[in-house]
Design an enzyme around this catalytic site. Structure first.
Site, PDB file in Angstrom:
ATOM      1  N   TRP A  81       1.134   5.644  -1.797  1.00  0.00           N
ATOM      2  CA  TRP A  81       0.809   6.579  -2.874  1.00  0.00           C
ATOM      3  C   TRP A  81       1.866   6.646  -3.957  1.00  0.00           C
ATOM      4  O   TRP A  81       1.610   7.165  -5.031  1.00  0.00           O
ATOM      5  CB  TRP A  81       0.579   7.962  -2.288  1.00  0.00           C
ATOM      6  CG  TRP A  81      -0.860   8.206  -1.946  1.00  0.00           C
ATOM      7  CD1 TRP A  81      -1.648   7.426  -1.144  1.00  0.00           C
ATOM      8  CD2 TRP A  81      -1.677   9.297  -2.399  1.00  0.00           C
ATOM      9  NE1 TRP A  81      -2.902   7.977  -1.063  1.00  0.00           N
ATOM     10  CE2 TRP A  81      -2.950   9.123  -1.807  1.00  0.00           C
ATOM     11  CE3 TRP A  81      -1.455  10.396  -3.206  1.00  0.00           C
ATOM     12  CZ2 TRP A  81      -3.998  10.021  -2.038  1.00  0.00           C
ATOM     13  CZ3 TRP A  81      -2.494  11.291  -3.420  1.00  0.00           C
ATOM     14  CH2 TRP A  81      -3.748  11.089  -2.849  1.00  0.00           C
TER      15      TRP A  81
ATOM     16  N   TYR B 224       0.820  -1.206   0.000  1.00  0.00           N
ATOM     17  CA  TYR B 224       0.000   0.000   0.000  1.00  0.00           C
ATOM     18  C   TYR B 224       0.857   1.260   0.000  1.00  0.00           C
ATOM     19  O   TYR B 224       1.895   1.314   0.665  1.00  0.00           O
ATOM     20  CB  TYR B 224      -0.899   0.021   1.244  1.00  0.00           C
ATOM     21  CG  TYR B 224      -1.812   1.212   1.258  1.00  0.00           C
ATOM     22  CD1 TYR B 224      -2.986   1.203   0.511  1.00  0.00           C
ATOM     23  CD2 TYR B 224      -1.483   2.367   1.959  1.00  0.00           C
ATOM     24  CE1 TYR B 224      -3.816   2.313   0.493  1.00  0.00           C
ATOM     25  CE2 TYR B 224      -2.321   3.477   1.943  1.00  0.00           C
ATOM     26  CZ  TYR B 224      -3.483   3.448   1.208  1.00  0.00           C
ATOM     27  OH  TYR B 224      -4.302   4.539   1.177  1.00  0.00           O
TER      28      TYR B 224
HETATM   29  N1  LIG Z   1      -1.454  18.612   2.015  1.00  0.00           N
HETATM   30  C1  LIG Z   1      -1.858  17.332   2.029  1.00  0.00           C
HETATM   31  N2  LIG Z   1      -3.021  17.002   1.450  1.00  0.00           N
HETATM   32  C2  LIG Z   1      -3.459  15.715   1.489  1.00  0.00           C
HETATM   33  C3  LIG Z   1      -2.692  14.687   2.082  1.00  0.00           C
HETATM   34  C4  LIG Z   1      -1.456  15.065   2.685  1.00  0.00           C
HETATM   35  O1  LIG Z   1      -0.730  14.213   3.228  1.00  0.00           O
HETATM   36  N3  LIG Z   1      -1.074  16.384   2.642  1.00  0.00           N
HETATM   37  N4  LIG Z   1      -3.137  13.382   2.073  1.00  0.00           N
HETATM   38  C5  LIG Z   1      -4.172  13.029   1.109  1.00  0.00           C
HETATM   39  C6  LIG Z   1      -4.840  11.779   1.469  1.00  0.00           C
HETATM   40  S1  LIG Z   1      -4.085  10.294   1.094  1.00  0.00           S
HETATM   41  C7  LIG Z   1      -6.048  11.742   2.047  1.00  0.00           C
HETATM   42  S2  LIG Z   1      -6.808  10.255   2.387  1.00  0.00           S
HETATM   43  C8  LIG Z   1      -6.756  12.967   2.391  1.00  0.00           C
HETATM   44  C9  LIG Z   1      -7.238  12.923   3.830  1.00  0.00           C
HETATM   45  O2  LIG Z   1      -8.338  13.742   3.974  1.00  0.00           O
HETATM   46  P1  LIG Z   1      -8.994  13.850   5.401  1.00  0.00           P
HETATM   47  O3  LIG Z   1      -9.076  12.525   6.006  1.00  0.00           O
HETATM   48  O4  LIG Z   1     -10.256  14.603   5.262  1.00  0.00           O
HETATM   49  O5  LIG Z   1      -7.901  14.773   6.110  1.00  0.00           O
HETATM   50  P2  LIG Z   1      -7.238  14.900   7.540  1.00  0.00           P
HETATM   51  O6  LIG Z   1      -6.276  16.010   7.389  1.00  0.00           O
HETATM   52  O7  LIG Z   1      -6.699  13.615   8.029  1.00  0.00           O
HETATM   53  O8  LIG Z   1      -8.428  15.343   8.482  1.00  0.00           O
HETATM   54  C10 LIG Z   1      -9.204  16.488   8.193  1.00  0.00           C
HETATM   55  C11 LIG Z   1      -9.661  17.144   9.470  1.00  0.00           C
HETATM   56  O9  LIG Z   1     -10.572  16.334  10.191  1.00  0.00           O
HETATM   57  C12 LIG Z   1     -10.627  16.874  11.502  1.00  0.00           C
HETATM   58  N5  LIG Z   1     -11.045  15.874  12.477  1.00  0.00           N
HETATM   59  C13 LIG Z   1     -10.281  14.932  13.077  1.00  0.00           C
HETATM   60  N6  LIG Z   1     -11.018  14.199  13.935  1.00  0.00           N
HETATM   61  C14 LIG Z   1     -12.268  14.693  13.892  1.00  0.00           C
HETATM   62  C15 LIG Z   1     -13.489  14.355  14.554  1.00  0.00           C
HETATM   63  O10 LIG Z   1     -13.571  13.422  15.359  1.00  0.00           O
HETATM   64  N7  LIG Z   1     -14.578  15.080  14.229  1.00  0.00           N
HETATM   65  C16 LIG Z   1     -14.540  16.094  13.338  1.00  0.00           C
HETATM   66  N8  LIG Z   1     -15.676  16.730  13.053  1.00  0.00           N
HETATM   67  N9  LIG Z   1     -13.407  16.452  12.710  1.00  0.00           N
HETATM   68  C17 LIG Z   1     -12.290  15.753  12.975  1.00  0.00           C
HETATM   69  C18 LIG Z   1      -9.225  17.337  11.805  1.00  0.00           C
HETATM   70  O11 LIG Z   1      -9.275  18.583  12.452  1.00  0.00           O
HETATM   71  C19 LIG Z   1      -8.546  17.337  10.455  1.00  0.00           C
HETATM   72  O12 LIG Z   1      -7.819  18.524  10.171  1.00  0.00           O
HETATM   73  O13 LIG Z   1      -5.926  14.109   2.262  1.00  0.00           O
HETATM   74  C20 LIG Z   1      -5.215  14.126   1.030  1.00  0.00           C
HETATM   75  N10 LIG Z   1      -4.639  15.438   0.902  1.00  0.00           N
HETATM   76  N1  LIG Z   2      -2.121   8.486  12.328  1.00  0.00           N
HETATM   77  C1  LIG Z   2      -2.517   8.539  11.070  1.00  0.00           C
HETATM   78  N2  LIG Z   2      -1.908   7.763  10.144  1.00  0.00           N
HETATM   79  C2  LIG Z   2      -2.292   7.825   8.857  1.00  0.00           C
HETATM   80  C3  LIG Z   2      -3.328   8.692   8.445  1.00  0.00           C
HETATM   81  C4  LIG Z   2      -3.967   9.490   9.432  1.00  0.00           C
HETATM   82  O1  LIG Z   2      -4.899  10.260   9.149  1.00  0.00           O
HETATM   83  N3  LIG Z   2      -3.517   9.402  10.719  1.00  0.00           N
HETATM   84  N4  LIG Z   2      -3.681   8.761   7.131  1.00  0.00           N
HETATM   85  C5  LIG Z   2      -3.444   7.566   6.330  1.00  0.00           C
HETATM   86  C6  LIG Z   2      -3.660   7.777   4.909  1.00  0.00           C
HETATM   87  S1  LIG Z   2      -5.141   8.476   4.467  1.00  0.00           S
HETATM   88  C7  LIG Z   2      -2.777   7.348   3.959  1.00  0.00           C
HETATM   89  S2  LIG Z   2      -3.242   7.394   2.325  1.00  0.00           S
HETATM   90  C8  LIG Z   2      -1.465   6.795   4.319  1.00  0.00           C
HETATM   91  C9  LIG Z   2      -0.360   7.234   3.348  1.00  0.00           C
HETATM   92  O2  LIG Z   2       0.724   6.387   3.434  1.00  0.00           O
HETATM   93  P1  LIG Z   2       1.748   6.190   2.224  1.00  0.00           P
HETATM   94  O3  LIG Z   2       1.054   6.336   0.920  1.00  0.00           O
HETATM   95  O4  LIG Z   2       2.494   4.928   2.460  1.00  0.00           O
HETATM   96  O5  LIG Z   2       2.716   7.439   2.448  1.00  0.00           O
HETATM   97  P2  LIG Z   2       3.759   8.133   1.469  1.00  0.00           P
HETATM   98  O6  LIG Z   2       4.618   8.976   2.337  1.00  0.00           O
HETATM   99  O7  LIG Z   2       3.048   8.801   0.361  1.00  0.00           O
HETATM  100  O8  LIG Z   2       4.618   6.908   0.956  1.00  0.00           O
HETATM  101  C10 LIG Z   2       4.932   6.716  -0.382  1.00  0.00           C
HETATM  102  C11 LIG Z   2       6.363   6.210  -0.451  1.00  0.00           C
HETATM  103  O9  LIG Z   2       6.635   5.880  -1.810  1.00  0.00           O
HETATM  104  C12 LIG Z   2       7.928   6.357  -2.144  1.00  0.00           C
HETATM  105  N5  LIG Z   2       7.987   6.551  -3.599  1.00  0.00           N
HETATM  106  C13 LIG Z   2       7.611   7.628  -4.313  1.00  0.00           C
HETATM  107  N6  LIG Z   2       7.807   7.403  -5.628  1.00  0.00           N
HETATM  108  C14 LIG Z   2       8.331   6.158  -5.741  1.00  0.00           C
HETATM  109  C15 LIG Z   2       8.756   5.359  -6.847  1.00  0.00           C
HETATM  110  O10 LIG Z   2       8.663   5.747  -8.003  1.00  0.00           O
HETATM  111  N7  LIG Z   2       9.231   4.131  -6.550  1.00  0.00           N
HETATM  112  C16 LIG Z   2       9.313   3.648  -5.283  1.00  0.00           C
HETATM  113  N8  LIG Z   2       9.786   2.427  -5.119  1.00  0.00           N
HETATM  114  N9  LIG Z   2       8.929   4.381  -4.228  1.00  0.00           N
HETATM  115  C17 LIG Z   2       8.434   5.612  -4.465  1.00  0.00           C
HETATM  116  C18 LIG Z   2       8.082   7.624  -1.362  1.00  0.00           C
HETATM  117  O11 LIG Z   2       9.457   7.959  -1.234  1.00  0.00           O
HETATM  118  C19 LIG Z   2       7.388   7.268  -0.050  1.00  0.00           C
HETATM  119  O12 LIG Z   2       8.293   6.730   0.883  1.00  0.00           O
HETATM  120  O13 LIG Z   2      -1.127   7.189   5.659  1.00  0.00           O
HETATM  121  C20 LIG Z   2      -2.133   6.836   6.594  1.00  0.00           C
HETATM  122  N10 LIG Z   2      -1.661   7.045   7.948  1.00  0.00           N
HETATM  123 MO   LIG Z   3      -5.161   8.636   2.143  1.00  0.00          MO
END
Ligand SMILES: Nc1nc2c(c(=O)[nH]1)N[C@H]1C(S)=C(S)[C@@H](COP(=O)(O)OP(=O)(O)OC[C@H]3O[C@@H](n4cnc5c(=O)[nH]c(N)nc54)[C@H](O)[C@@H]3O)O[C@H]1N2
Ligand SMILES: Nc1nc2c(c(=O)[nH]1)N[C@H]1C(S)=C(S)[C@@H](COP(=O)(O)OP(=O)(O)OC[C@H]3O[C@@H](n4cnc5c(=O)[nH]c(N)nc54)[C@H](O)[C@@H]3O)O[C@H]1N2
Ligand SMILES: [Mo]
Length: 752
Positions: free
Chosen positions: A109, A107
């Site tokens: 991104w 898993y």
């Molecule tokens: N800049 C940036 N953008 C991203 C990402 C990133 O790593 N960086 N990650 C991307 C990915 S993979 C995903 S899945 C999305 C995630 O998208 P989301 O899951 O929507 O994003 P989060 O930032 O985890 O949470 C959004 C807000 O939910 C609020 N929150 C937390 N707990 C609660 C609660 O119990 N109740 C309520 N009402 N609010 C709560 C927090 O204040 C938080 O800032 O974002 C994407 N966009």
């Molecule tokens: N506590 C907490 N944990 C969370 C979340 C949260 O809200 N709270 N959010 C979760 C969510 S929504 C998500 S989506 C996950 C995200 O978790 P990940 O998707 O695992 O996070 P990334 O940091 O995007 O990891 C991608 C990795 O791929 C590597 N990479 C990039 N390009 C390439 C390539 O071309 N080849 C190879 N081999 N590697 C490459 C990057 O260097 C990086 O280390 O985290 C989750 N974890």
């Molecule tokens: Mo995500």
């Protein structure tokens, strides 16, 4: 000359310079992301894996569970020698145990680009080898992926809800649980040429839409939208939603006709609201009863969109707030009307609600998975630690396979998983861990074999994404650093040694593949969809190809609403299920047959008196390029910032800018304190993605010396229904760090 390029956070042009690369945002992007400034560091040797490496213990003593994993020495080795050893290990594991012993779910991104997408490459490789155990669903919205099919028959609300154009034109009131954070909409998987969400929200506001932000953080919605802020206690949204339903029920203002015609199980659901009054919800949610009552009454006054961010479901019992939001929207009765109903994940990425793009995109064929054994994605540590043990998910009784060989490309489990010390134990239980990485992430440091991968800047690719309107001819900006190879090349080397070389490569070089994918698309699916794209050479010369304009406004469930008999949902009843006999039949007390209030089972107590919100970071994508300029500019005293309410800081004698320790029942980390009244009192917020630094942690007497919040979070599923990630919340304590904070080592080459 500026070379066209793309990333998950925006398209850009790049020029190689004497000391790195210079980046300019795509000229059509109305609001380019600050995350672009993280990119140039990728072209420097800092934290790069410059050669293939192997862990000494594995190289010398062979495969097997090993406590040294994560603290052993790494040796640089020659590509061919290492590929030989890994191929031999594949032969051993497959020969002795079969494909059920290999985990290649991988898993993560990875990077933008349709061909070099690391996970797709690995999946193609393992499918040709007879399959491997993979994972189901996502960390992002695992709850919705499992729950929504039971409630509305599919995952459409996640992938393609009512379009922003519809909200912009019709919505009077947006109730945003978890907000619509600008930071999250900067990102969209696969690429995003135009950042439009902020502009659309502004336009809705200018037309007269009102916003209510339900979140522990004030900045989860842009200040310019003039929202009412309800600073809810984390994990209590369900109580708020049920109390709003109760108000509509007792007021008699809910839409009985809609419930009768379009829903199933409303009688059970309405009966269950007994006692769920605003007065009941007020002490749980921290929102006054009068405010709850007022909000419910406003919701039936005009066109209302109830939206739940993905984060609100990324919690223990996270099925409940999502299902309760659907129930509230059903009682309001506007599901299927323009700008009304419910949404899940608006602004969680820049793609959600952007377009219902129906045309095909170029795709890299991965073949079918011949094994078809999957584990819920966030149960990886359980699987590694408990082979052969039973678990339940979505009504099924399953058994964890015995995973011996773990192969990861394009993800960072030591970023994304919870309770990282438990994950360390899980990785140590494997027999061999193979990781492909451009960077020395904590996952690479916990591997036996580290294959040095290229970054996108070092290769050509085809940028395209479901919610974007461009194909980008991503060009090579600079030569690979050190001995880095494309994942395609590494996997080709393994495939050749394992006798599947010709079927993996089909005789094409990487460059030939990119052209082939484009041409296949152009002359096949694109032509059939009426899209006239230029031949490859022309496409590359132009730098990009613009896809047809966004289709007309989309309203989720509009045809169903208009005629549920003719357009039934794919639920057992054909209607929206407010009570699901199927889910009730599973007999789960952690996810009964209709939305209910389940009190979170880790709440602040005397020892850990604060709610941690571990959200996605504003200054980077997950852990990617944490050493980049924007991410580094956000650090406080070199650590990941942790925001604390002024009163909570004062109670503990803490000052802005100082190094603090966060502790939970699982572990501890350092952080840099930011005192802020944008955080609800009793809540601390620390984003994910600071690279796990156990070395600096050991010097400081904590688990992580840098601020990886996942040392604090709990590794438990949302419920037996979805078994989804619950990383958003934990109970913690914050205190001053005494002494001299250690230097962060996470970006050093290992062993230095
Ligand atoms: N800049 C940036 N953008 C991203 C990402 C990133 O790593 N960086 N990650 C991307 C990915 S993979 C995903 S899945 C999305 C995630 O998208 P989301 O899951 O929507 O994003 P989060 O930032 O985890 O949470 C959004 C807000 O939910 C609020 N929150 C937390 N707990 C609660 C609660 O119990 N109740 C309520 N009402 N609010 C709560 C927090 O204040 C938080 O800032 O974002 C994407 N966009
Ligand atoms: N506590 C907490 N944990 C969370 C979340 C949260 O809200 N709270 N959010 C979760 C969510 S929504 C998500 S989506 C996950 C995200 O978790 P990940 O998707 O695992 O996070 P990334 O940091 O995007 O990891 C991608 C990795 O791929 C590597 N990479 C990039 N390009 C390439 C390539 O071309 N080849 C190879 N081999 N590697 C490459 C990057 O260097 C990086 O280390 O985290 C989750 N974890
Ligand atoms: Mo995500």
């Amino acid at each position: 000359m500026s070379i066209p390029h793309s990333s998950h956070w925006g398209a850009f042009g790049a020029v190689a310079t004497a000391d790195g690369v210079r980046i300019t945002p795509h000229p059509d992007d109305p609001a380019p992301s600050a995350l672009l400034a993280n990119v140039p560091v990728a072209a420097t040797p800092t934290a790069r894996v410059l050669r293939p490496h192997v862990r000494r213990g594995w190289w010398e003593d062979g495969p097997g569970p090993d406590d040294r994993r994560g603290r052993d020495e790494f040796l640089p080795v020659a590509w061919d020698e290492l590929l030989d050893r890994v191929a031999a290990e594949y032969r051993r594991v497959l020969g002795d145990h079969g494909p059920r012993a290999v985990f290649a779910g991988s898993y993560g991104w990875a990077s933008a680009g349709r061909f070099h997408h690391a996970q797709s490459q690995l999946h193609r490789f393992s499918h040709l080898l007879g399959g491997a155990v993979r994972s189901s669903w996502t960390y992002s919205h695992g709850v919705g992926e499992v729950l929504l099919p039971h409630v509305v028959g599919n995952q459409e609300p996640l992938l393609s809800p009512t379009s922003w154009t519809s909200v912009e034109a019709h919505t009077d009131l947006v109730i945003a649980l978890g907000g619509l954070p600008a930071k999250n909409s900067e990102v969209a998987s696969g690429g995003i040429t135009r950042h439009e969400v902020a502009g659309r929200l502004r336009a809705a506001r200018a037309r007269g839409a009102e916003f209510v932000l339900v979140s522990p953080l004030r900045d989860d919605l842009a200040a310019e939208l003039g929202a009412q802020w309800l600073d809810v206690v984390p994990g209590t949204d369900t109580a708020l939603l049920l109390a709003m339903c109760h108000v509509l029920l007792t007021d008699g203002t809910y839409d009985r006709e809609f419930l009768d015609r379009c829903t199933e199980g409303s009688a059970e659901f309405l009966a269950s609201l007994d006692g769920r009054t605003p007065e009941w919800a007020a002490p749980l949610t921290g929102i006054p009863a009068a405010t709850i009552r007022d909000l419910a009454r406003r919701a039936v006054r005009g066109r209302t969109m109830v939206t739940v961010s993905w984060s609100v479901a990324r919690t223990r019992f996270g099925e409940q707030p999502l299902w309760a939001a659907v129930a509230l929207a059903a009682m309001i009765g506007q599901i299927g009307l323009p700008g009304g109903g419910f949404g899940h994940g608006y602004a969680s990425t820049g793609g959600v609600g952007k377009r219902a793009g129906t045309y095909p995109l170029p795709t890299f064929p991965q073949f079918a998975d011949p094994l078809r054994v999957r584990i819920p994605v966030a149960r990886i540590a359980d699987a590694l630690l408990h082979p052969g043990e039973p678990y339940e998910v979505d009504g099924r009784h399953e058994v964890y396979p015995h995973l011996r060989l773990v192969h990861w490309a394009g993800g960072n489990p030591f970023h994304h998983h919870q309770d990282l010390q438990r994950l360390q134990r899980a990785f140590r239980a494997a027999e061999t861990v193979v990781v492909h990485e451009p960077f020395w992430t904590a996952t690479a440091r916990h591997a036996d074999v580290v294959f040095a991968s290229t970054t996108t800047l070092e290769r050509e690719d085809l940028g395209a994404a479901r919610y974007d309107d461009r194909l980008i001819a991503m060009g090579r900006v600079h030569a690979p650093l050190g001995q880095a190879r494309d994942d395609y090349s590494t996997l080709s080397g393994l495939a050749e040694r394992l006798g599947i070389g010709p079927s993996f490569t089909e005789g094409r070089s990487a460059r030939e593949w990119v052209e082939h994918l484009y041409e296949q698309w152009r002359t096949g699916p694109a032509a059939r969809a009426g899209i006239t794209a230029p031949p490859y050479a022309r496409f590359v010369a132009d730098g990009e190809f613009r896809l047809p304009a966004e289709p007309a406004e989309k309203v989720l469930l509009a045809s169903f609403r208009a005629d549920p008999g003719r357009f039934p949902l794919r639920t057992p009843s054909g209607r929206v299920e407010l009570h699901s006999r199927t889910v009730a039949g599973f007999g789960y007390d952690d996810c009964p047959g209709h939305p209910v209030w389940l009190a979170p089972d880790e709440v602040p107590d005397e020892e850990f008196p604060l709610h941690l919100v571990a959200n996605n970071p504003a200054t980077r994508l997950h852990s990617q390029l944490d050493h980049g300029a924007t991410s580094q500019a956000g650090k406080v005293a070199g650590r990941e910032p942790v925001r604390v309410h002024p009163q909570d800081a004062a109670d503990r004698g803490l000052r802005d800018g100082q190094v603090v320790v966060l502790r939970s029942r699982r572990g501890s980390c350092l952080g840099g304190l930011v005192v802020s009244d944008a955080v609800r009192r009793g809540v601390v917020q620390m984003s994910t993605g600071a690279w796990f630094d156990p070395v600096a942690g050991a010097e400081a007497g904590v688990t992580c010396g840098h601020g990886n919040v996942n040392v604090l979070t709990r590794d438990v599923g949302s419920s037996r229904l979805a078994q989804a990630c619950t990383g958003q919340h934990a109970a913690v304590q914050v205190s001053a760090f005494e002494g001299v904070p250690p230097r962060v080592r996470a970006f050093d080459q290992p062993g230095t």
